[in-house]
Design a protein around this motif. Structure first.
Motif, short mmCIF file in Angstrom:
data_model
loop_
_atom_site.label_atom_id
_atom_site.label_comp_id
_atom_site.label_asym_id
_atom_site.label_seq_id
_atom_site.Cartn_x
_atom_site.Cartn_y
_atom_site.Cartn_z
N GLU A 27 0.86 -1.17 0.00
CA GLU A 27 0.00 0.00 0.00
C GLU A 27 0.91 1.23 0.00
OE1 GLU A 27 -3.07 0.41 -0.29
OE2 GLU A 27 -4.14 -1.40 0.33
N TYR A 28 0.41 2.31 -0.53
CA TYR A 28 1.28 3.49 -0.60
C TYR A 28 0.48 4.76 -0.45
CZ TYR A 28 -0.39 4.54 -5.32
OH TYR A 28 -1.18 4.87 -6.39
N GLU A 29 1.20 5.80 -0.11
CA GLU A 29 0.62 7.14 -0.12
C GLU A 29 1.62 8.09 -0.74
OE1 GLU A 29 -0.06 8.84 3.71
OE2 GLU A 29 1.63 7.83 4.65
N THR A 30 1.12 9.02 -1.51
CA THR A 30 1.99 10.05 -2.09
C THR A 30 1.76 11.35 -1.31
OG1 THR A 30 0.29 10.63 -3.72
CG2 THR A 30 1.95 9.01 -4.36
N ILE A 31 2.84 11.97 -0.93
CA ILE A 31 2.78 13.15 -0.07
C ILE A 31 3.43 14.31 -0.81
CG2 ILE A 31 3.43 14.12 2.17
CD1 ILE A 31 3.62 11.16 3.15
#
Length: 470
Positions: free
Chosen positions: A257-261
């Motif tokens: 899973e990932y998040e872009t910040i």
């Protein structure tokens, strides 16, 4: 009709006037066509069997058709290490088989495209040529192919490129070497596997599939579409897109899973003054000539004028200076310092747009650096220490965007880059390989506010979800 392979083309001796795809060659008084029409010709003639039957098969117009072009053998291969394919890998292989073993598969970086290639080679049961964009990737494929099939082959896996010239039933090569020698070896392989196939539509590289008779073709990429639209050529040369999975569809179960910040910084007062001055020089020139710089032909026209127009040359220099200020803004390093402390227990890769900035960061933060200038042995050692955890952070320019097997990292920090969606997707893919703790990966993008970077960032992030902003 007799079909012969001749210097990257097919010579059709005694062919009927209605033979498809062919033109009359006055030099030899025979019809001739491109080599990649081999299978289509046999299908038209009613002689395509998918086997090694070559002798005097019956064609559709009632005359004998002799296939003297085929120079590739059948193979019976099974990957040495039996690993059950993931659901999407099996679905991709099945889709490729259902499309007569012709077509492209689009999967995210880190999802196992090489494994799919091995399965396709085993399934096709014919000699295979694997084409890669870099020597590093060629060497990785060679090691993988040798581990999978080496004991079952009568000759070692061949290498064409990087100083080697050994062509065997299973051979791996680079785009450049394949282009150089395809007219000589285009009849030797029944399966063409093209890794990072988005490079293939380039005018020189597209001659690789054109000059091969390979009836089976597999294209692999994480980023199929090209800004110039030339990916549309791939359907004719390789086959249609037969299977596609996006990052979000695999995140969680098969990828991290990932998040872009998204983080913004301001220029200092001195940086802002210089940036505004240089950028205005550039914009005044562009506006006065009405260049559409976001189109390939518009930017090409701008560059052409800079070669003979002194004001154009000054505008180009101004653009480069403004870009350098935005990409290397002082406060980016302050933000990077905070992130490095926050993620000191993580595995992080820092991405820059150029070597100089990468080297500056390497010296400032005392971390290893990899650029295209890094020697292979040194790069291998750095990546191995990164893999083992001895190094927890490294900085790179564009050399790790594709074509090198990068150990698992869970944090990516983009300090500068291009507007390319492909580059952004490749950098995201570098941090998506699942880790034991299944913690979500994070991709930070640090841009300089109120500069060219703002629009560049928007363009490259189109189509990739953003789940956080900072």
């Amino acid at each position: 009709m007799r079909i012969e392979f001749d210097d990257g083309t097919l010579l059709l001796r005694d062919a009927p006037e209605n033979v498809p795809h062919a033109e009359w060659d006055d030099r030899v008084d025979e019809h001739r066509t491109q080599a990649y029409r081999y299978r289509a010709l046999l299908e038209w003639a009613g002689t395509w069997t998918g086997s090694d039957d070559q002798a005097m098969l019956r064609d559709g117009f009632g005359a004998a058709c002799e296939d003297a072009a085929r120079g590739y053998p059948d193979l019976d291969l099974t990957p040495a290490l039996h690993i059950e394919p993931r659901d999407y890998q099996q679905a991709a292989l099945d889709a490729w088989i259902d499309h007569d073993r012709r077509g492209s598969v689009v999967l995210p970086t880190g999802s196992g495209k090489t494994f799919l290639g091995l399965q396709a080679i085993a399934d096709a049961g014919v000699s295979a040529l694997v084409v890669t964009p870099t020597i590093d990737l060629m060497n990785q494929w060679h090691a993988t192919l040798t581990n999978a099939f080496g004991d079952q082959l009568t000759e070692p896996v061949g290498v064409l490129g990087g100083g080697s010239h050994d062509v065997t039933a299973i051979t791996v090569t680079t785009y450049d070497s394949a282009y150089r020698y395809v007219n000589k070896y285009g009849d030797r392989f029944g399966l063409l596997v093209v890794d990072e196939e988005h490079h293939l539509p380039a005018p020189t590289y597209r001659q690789i599939p054109e000059m091969m008779i390979a009836p089976y073709r597999l294209g692999l990429t994480a980023t199929y579409e090209r800004p110039d639209g030339k990916h549309e050529l791939l359907e004719d040369l390789i086959g249609p897109v037969v299977y596609r999975e996006d990052v979000d569809e695999l995140a969680g179960e098969y990828l991290s899973e990932y998040e872009t910040i998204h983080m913004s910084v301001d220029l200092t007062a001195d940086e802002r003054e210089t940036y505004d001055e240089e950028y205005q020089i550039y914009r005044d020139y562009v506006d006065s000539h009405e260049f559409d710089l976001w189109k390939e032909e518009g930017y090409a026209e701008f560059l052409k004028r800079t070669s003979y127009d002194p004001q154009g040359r000054r505008a180009l220099i101004a653009k480069q200076r403004a870009e350098r200020i935005a990409r290397t803004a002082e406060k980016k390093l302050d933000t990077l310092d905070n992130l490095s402390k926050r993620h000191h227990d993580d595995r992080a890769i820092i991405f820059t747009a150029n070597n100089d900035f990468a080297y500056d960061i390497s010296q400032e933060f005392i971390i290893p650096c990899i650029t295209h200038q890094t020697k292979t042995d040194e790069r291998t050692e750095i990546l191995e220490r990164f893999r083992s955890g001895e190094y927890s952070m490294l900085v790179t320019s564009q050399v790790l965007d594709e074509g090198i097997d990068v150990p698992a990292a869970n944090v990516g920090i983009i300090l500068s880059g291009s507007a390319s969606k492909r580059q952004y997707a490749q950098r995201l893919g570098r941090i998506l390989r699942p880790t034991d703790d299944r913690q979500p990966a994070r991709l930070y993008e640090i841009i300089t506010e109120d500069t060219m970077e703002t629009y560049v960032s928007q363009r490259r992030r189109e189509g990739v979800r953003a789940s956080a902003n900072g």
